[in-house]
Scaffold this motif. Structure first.
Motif, PDB file in Angstrom:
ATOM      1  N   TYR A 400       0.839  -1.208   0.000  1.00  0.00           N
ATOM      2  CA  TYR A 400       0.000   0.000   0.000  1.00  0.00           C
ATOM      3  C   TYR A 400       0.865   1.246   0.000  1.00  0.00           C
ATOM      4  O   TYR A 400       0.653   2.169  -0.804  1.00  0.00           O
ATOM      5  CB  TYR A 400      -0.905  -0.042   1.226  1.00  0.00           C
ATOM      6  CG  TYR A 400      -1.680   1.231   1.431  1.00  0.00           C
ATOM      7  CD1 TYR A 400      -2.795   1.526   0.639  1.00  0.00           C
ATOM      8  CD2 TYR A 400      -1.286   2.133   2.414  1.00  0.00           C
ATOM      9  CE1 TYR A 400      -3.502   2.715   0.830  1.00  0.00           C
ATOM     10  CE2 TYR A 400      -1.985   3.316   2.604  1.00  0.00           C
ATOM     11  CZ  TYR A 400      -3.094   3.610   1.800  1.00  0.00           C
ATOM     12  OH  TYR A 400      -3.777   4.771   2.000  1.00  0.00           O
ATOM     13  N   HIS A 401       1.821   1.264   0.871  1.00  0.00           N
ATOM     14  CA  HIS A 401       2.675   2.446   0.955  1.00  0.00           C
ATOM     15  C   HIS A 401       3.492   2.624  -0.318  1.00  0.00           C
ATOM     16  O   HIS A 401       3.665   3.753  -0.820  1.00  0.00           O
ATOM     17  CB  HIS A 401       3.604   2.349   2.165  1.00  0.00           C
ATOM     18  CG  HIS A 401       2.906   2.579   3.478  1.00  0.00           C
ATOM     19  ND1 HIS A 401       2.414   3.814   3.863  1.00  0.00           N
ATOM     20  CD2 HIS A 401       2.604   1.717   4.488  1.00  0.00           C
ATOM     21  CE1 HIS A 401       1.848   3.727   5.052  1.00  0.00           C
ATOM     22  NE2 HIS A 401       1.957   2.443   5.456  1.00  0.00           N
ATOM     23  N   VAL A 402       4.005   1.574  -0.907  1.00  0.00           N
ATOM     24  CA  VAL A 402       4.816   1.687  -2.129  1.00  0.00           C
ATOM     25  C   VAL A 402       3.967   2.175  -3.294  1.00  0.00           C
ATOM     26  O   VAL A 402       4.364   3.054  -4.074  1.00  0.00           O
ATOM     27  CB  VAL A 402       5.487   0.333  -2.429  1.00  0.00           C
ATOM     28  CG1 VAL A 402       6.098   0.340  -3.826  1.00  0.00           C
ATOM     29  CG2 VAL A 402       6.559   0.041  -1.401  1.00  0.00           C
ATOM     30  N   SER A 403       2.764   1.570  -3.424  1.00  0.00           N
ATOM     31  CA  SER A 403       1.902   1.996  -4.534  1.00  0.00           C
ATOM     32  C   SER A 403       1.467   3.455  -4.372  1.00  0.00           C
ATOM     33  O   SER A 403       1.431   4.240  -5.330  1.00  0.00           O
ATOM     34  CB  SER A 403       0.684   1.081  -4.624  1.00  0.00           C
ATOM     35  OG  SER A 403      -0.062   1.143  -3.409  1.00  0.00           O
ATOM     36  N   ASP A 404       1.130   3.857  -3.144  1.00  0.00           N
ATOM     37  CA  ASP A 404       0.726   5.241  -2.902  1.00  0.00           C
ATOM     38  C   ASP A 404       1.858   6.208  -3.221  1.00  0.00           C
ATOM     39  O   ASP A 404       1.679   7.217  -3.922  1.00  0.00           O
ATOM     40  CB  ASP A 404       0.288   5.372  -1.454  1.00  0.00           C
ATOM     41  CG  ASP A 404      -0.347   6.731  -1.171  1.00  0.00           C
ATOM     42  OD1 ASP A 404      -0.724   7.397  -2.136  1.00  0.00           O
ATOM     43  OD2 ASP A 404      -0.427   7.107   0.020  1.00  0.00           O
ATOM     44  N   HIS A 410       4.705   9.858  -9.477  1.00  0.00           N
ATOM     45  CA  HIS A 410       4.387   9.909 -10.908  1.00  0.00           C
ATOM     46  C   HIS A 410       3.653  11.203 -11.248  1.00  0.00           C
ATOM     47  O   HIS A 410       3.962  11.883 -12.255  1.00  0.00           O
ATOM     48  CB  HIS A 410       3.567   8.689 -11.286  1.00  0.00           C
ATOM     49  CG  HIS A 410       3.151   8.666 -12.718  1.00  0.00           C
ATOM     50  ND1 HIS A 410       4.030   8.482 -13.780  1.00  0.00           N
ATOM     51  CD2 HIS A 410       1.923   8.845 -13.282  1.00  0.00           C
ATOM     52  CE1 HIS A 410       3.389   8.519 -14.923  1.00  0.00           C
ATOM     53  NE2 HIS A 410       2.080   8.754 -14.656  1.00  0.00           N
ATOM     54  N   GLU A 411       2.671  11.534 -10.397  1.00  0.00           N
ATOM     55  CA  GLU A 411       1.924  12.754 -10.647  1.00  0.00           C
ATOM     56  C   GLU A 411       2.824  13.989 -10.514  1.00  0.00           C
ATOM     57  O   GLU A 411       2.724  14.943 -11.287  1.00  0.00           O
ATOM     58  CB  GLU A 411       0.758  12.852  -9.650  1.00  0.00           C
ATOM     59  CG  GLU A 411      -0.327  11.795  -9.863  1.00  0.00           C
ATOM     60  CD  GLU A 411      -1.030  11.976 -11.201  1.00  0.00           C
ATOM     61  OE1 GLU A 411      -1.065  13.114 -11.721  1.00  0.00           O
ATOM     62  OE2 GLU A 411      -1.541  10.965 -11.739  1.00  0.00           O
ATOM     63  N   ALA A 417       7.238  18.104 -15.374  1.00  0.00           N
ATOM     64  CA  ALA A 417       8.088  17.739 -16.517  1.00  0.00           C
ATOM     65  C   ALA A 417       7.852  18.676 -17.692  1.00  0.00           C
ATOM     66  O   ALA A 417       8.776  19.104 -18.375  1.00  0.00           O
ATOM     67  CB  ALA A 417       7.855  16.283 -16.911  1.00  0.00           C
ATOM     68  N   GLY A 418       6.541  19.090 -18.026  1.00  0.00           N
ATOM     69  CA  GLY A 418       6.255  19.916 -19.199  1.00  0.00           C
ATOM     70  C   GLY A 418       6.865  21.304 -19.099  1.00  0.00           C
ATOM     71  O   GLY A 418       7.555  21.768 -19.987  1.00  0.00           O
ATOM     72  N   THR A 419       6.602  22.046 -18.079  1.00  0.00           N
ATOM     73  CA  THR A 419       7.156  23.386 -17.900  1.00  0.00           C
ATOM     74  C   THR A 419       8.656  23.347 -17.838  1.00  0.00           C
ATOM     75  O   THR A 419       9.343  24.227 -18.349  1.00  0.00           O
ATOM     76  CB  THR A 419       6.577  24.000 -16.625  1.00  0.00           C
ATOM     77  OG1 THR A 419       6.873  23.129 -15.514  1.00  0.00           O
ATOM     78  CG2 THR A 419       5.065  24.144 -16.738  1.00  0.00           C
ATOM     79  N   GLY A 420       9.194  22.378 -17.333  1.00  0.00           N
ATOM     80  CA  GLY A 420      10.640  22.291 -17.245  1.00  0.00           C
ATOM     81  C   GLY A 420      11.269  22.176 -18.620  1.00  0.00           C
ATOM     82  O   GLY A 420      12.255  22.832 -18.921  1.00  0.00           O
ATOM     83  N   HIS A 421      10.691  21.371 -19.515  1.00  0.00           N
ATOM     84  CA  HIS A 421      11.235  21.202 -20.878  1.00  0.00           C
ATOM     85  C   HIS A 421      11.077  22.496 -21.712  1.00  0.00           C
ATOM     86  O   HIS A 421      11.974  22.866 -22.459  1.00  0.00           O
ATOM     87  CB  HIS A 421      10.544  20.046 -21.579  1.00  0.00           C
ATOM     88  CG  HIS A 421      10.891  18.711 -20.966  1.00  0.00           C
ATOM     89  ND1 HIS A 421      10.220  17.554 -21.312  1.00  0.00           N
ATOM     90  CD2 HIS A 421      11.827  18.371 -20.052  1.00  0.00           C
ATOM     91  CE1 HIS A 421      10.732  16.558 -20.631  1.00  0.00           C
ATOM     92  NE2 HIS A 421      11.715  17.051 -19.860  1.00  0.00           N
ATOM     93  N   THR A 422       9.958  23.193 -21.544  1.00  0.00           N
ATOM     94  CA  THR A 422       9.720  24.420 -22.318  1.00  0.00           C
ATOM     95  C   THR A 422      10.735  25.491 -21.943  1.00  0.00           C
ATOM     96  O   THR A 422      11.321  26.158 -22.800  1.00  0.00           O
ATOM     97  CB  THR A 422       8.301  24.946 -22.057  1.00  0.00           C
ATOM     98  OG1 THR A 422       7.366  23.916 -22.391  1.00  0.00           O
ATOM     99  CG2 THR A 422       8.007  26.204 -22.912  1.00  0.00           C
ATOM    100  N   LYS A 423      10.947  25.634 -20.654  1.00  0.00           N
ATOM    101  CA  LYS A 423      11.930  26.607 -20.198  1.00  0.00           C
ATOM    102  C   LYS A 423      13.305  26.250 -20.710  1.00  0.00           C
ATOM    103  O   LYS A 423      14.068  27.127 -21.109  1.00  0.00           O
ATOM    104  CB  LYS A 423      11.937  26.670 -18.668  1.00  0.00           C
ATOM    105  CG  LYS A 423      10.662  27.305 -18.092  1.00  0.00           C
ATOM    106  CD  LYS A 423      10.743  27.328 -16.577  1.00  0.00           C
ATOM    107  CE  LYS A 423       9.485  27.967 -15.980  1.00  0.00           C
ATOM    108  NZ  LYS A 423       9.536  28.021 -14.510  1.00  0.00           N
TER     109      LYS A 423
END
Length: 453
Positions: A400-404, A410-411, A417-423
């Motif tokens: 439970y703890h690992v999946s959480d 991931h989120e 990840a997106g804003t970082g690549h654009t900058k």
């Protein structure tokens, strides 16, 4: 009724005893008691033992008990033997199981109580004197060996102590039911040792000087022999040192003890002879064995008319009464033997019953052990089930703890990840544009006309 030969032997023994003088300071066991009643020590003797002292009874000293094993005991004289010619008379008995072991040591050594103590010939160091060792050497039924030392040889450091013996003789001494006598004699002519009235060792080259202490030590093995000493009597023909009325009284007591001992030995021998089988085996016709029973050799029946005189009647009555007396004596002896056999079988049966009881007690202990093993097994099963449950709960909690955490990570990565690549792309493009502008300005200035003063 004693035979003339018995009286001759007794007279010779008494004459030999009266020719000697008792050394009272070196003797015990010649009277009714070894030590005076109420005293825990033998007069003029000291006892030593490991781990405990020997047991002193009224008529004997138990140097090593029947159990436990690996015991040591010793008795040493406080005074010294200062005579040139002497006789040392020792009576002992050894009892033990079939494979029991141990040794008895008779010493005449200088300062033996301090130098030797409770040691045997195999554990003693340097000593000055004589040692007679009685044991089952080399698997024999019994052996006496003699050792001499002048204080220069360390017996404890010898690899083969047995090779130092100056003589030996074989004799049986274990489980005889009666004491065994060892007599050590030193005269002007020779030094000799007798065992149970038979010559054992003799030499004209051995002569012990005066000033030695007399002692007896015993050591038992893991399966022990019990060594008991009944008597240690020292006699001398020197009347100057041990004369007087007190010594005469003790000497008469010792002579009476010797006479009683001799009578007991004769009675024992006669009893042994009487208890021999009465039946004799011979061979008749055809080579077959024929058994003669003495009870068949009875007075034959006679017709009363054949006995006419009073003398014949008396003779016939005397013979028949005598025959009845012999038969009654045989019956009494048989009953006595059967009684002894019955007592022995009763003792054996009691011992077997005790063994069975001990075995049953052990079985009870096995039942208790079985119950305890069952309890342990149930405890282990419950512990196993509890451990299995705890492991499953721990596994579910970890999952439970690992999946959480995995989903949250991931989120978070997806979010940034997106804003970082654009900058990053914008930074790269701007840096390239700045570099291009700087290069353009450099080229323009380089291609412009030069001004000279």
């Amino acid at each position: 009724m004693r035979s003339p030969s018995s009286f001759a032997v007794l007279a010779a023994a008494l004459a030999q005893a009266h020719a000697q003088y008792l050394v009272n300071d070196l003797s015990f066991g010649y009277g009714p008691r070894i030590a005076p009643e109420g005293q825990p020590q033998i007069p003029n003797y000291g006892m030593q033992g490991r781990p405990g002292l020997p047991e002193l009874l009224s008529n004997k000293i138990i140097l090593t008990p029947v159990a436990p094993g690996n015991q040591r005991g010793a008795v040493w004289s406080s005074n010294q033997l200062n005579q040139q010619n002497w006789i040392a008379d020792v009576e002992f008995r050894a009892n033990g199981p079939e494979r029991g072991g141990g040794n008895l040591n008779i010493w005449l050594a200088r300062d033996g109580a301090h130098v030797i103590g409770t040691e045997s010939i195999y554990t003693v160091g340097r000593f000055d004197g004589l040692a007679l060792v009685i044991d089952q050497h080399s698997g024999s039924g019994g052996m006496l060996r003699g050792f001499l030392n002048d204080g220069t040889t360390d017996y404890r450091s010898q690899h083969n102590v047995d090779s130092l013996a100056f003589g030996q003789c074989s004799f049986g001494y274990r489980n005889l039911g009666r004491p065994t006598q060892i007599k050590i004699r030193q005269t002007d002519q020779k030094f000799s040792i007798e065992v149970a009235g038979r010559p054992c060792l003799e030499s004209d080259k051995i002569r012990l000087p005066p000033g030695y202490n007399v002692g007896i030590t015993a050591a038992s093995a893991d399966t022990p022999d019990s060594f008991e000493v009944f008597k240690l009597v020292v006699l001398t023909d020197d009347s100057h040192h041990y004369g007087g009325s007190d010594n005469t009284q003790h000497h008469d007591s010792y002579a009476s003890h010797q006479e009683n001992t001799h009578q007991q030995d004769q009675h024992y021998q006669q009893q042994q002879q009487q208890e021999e089988p009465k039946r004799k085996m011979n061979f008749g016709r055809g080579g077959q064995a024929k058994i003669e029973d003495p009870y068949d050799n009875v007075i034959p029946d006679q017709d009363a008319s054949t006995i006419s005189t009073q003398q014949a009647q008396f003779a016939d009555l005397h013979n028949r009464v005598q025959s009845i007396n012999h038969h009654l004596s045989s019956i009494f002896r048989t009953l006595g033997q059967n009684h002894g056999v019955g007592e022995q079988r009763h003792a054996e049966l009691s011992s077997m019953i005790n063994d069975v009881k001990n075995f049953l007690h052990r079985l009870d202990k096995l039942d208790v052990l079985e119950h305890r093993m069952g309890d342990v097994e149930r405890e282990l099963r419950s512990l196993r089930s509890e451990l299995s449950g705890k492991l499953r709960e721990s596994e579910n909690a970890i999952k439970y703890h690992v999946s959480d955490k995995h989903e949250a990570l991931h989120e978070h990565v997806k979010e940034h990840a997106g804003t970082g690549h654009t900058k990053l792309i914008l930074v790269i493009i701007l840096s390239q544009a700045v570099l291009a502008g700087a290069f353009y300005m450099y080229k323009k200035r380089k291609s412009s006309p030069k001004k000279y003063l």
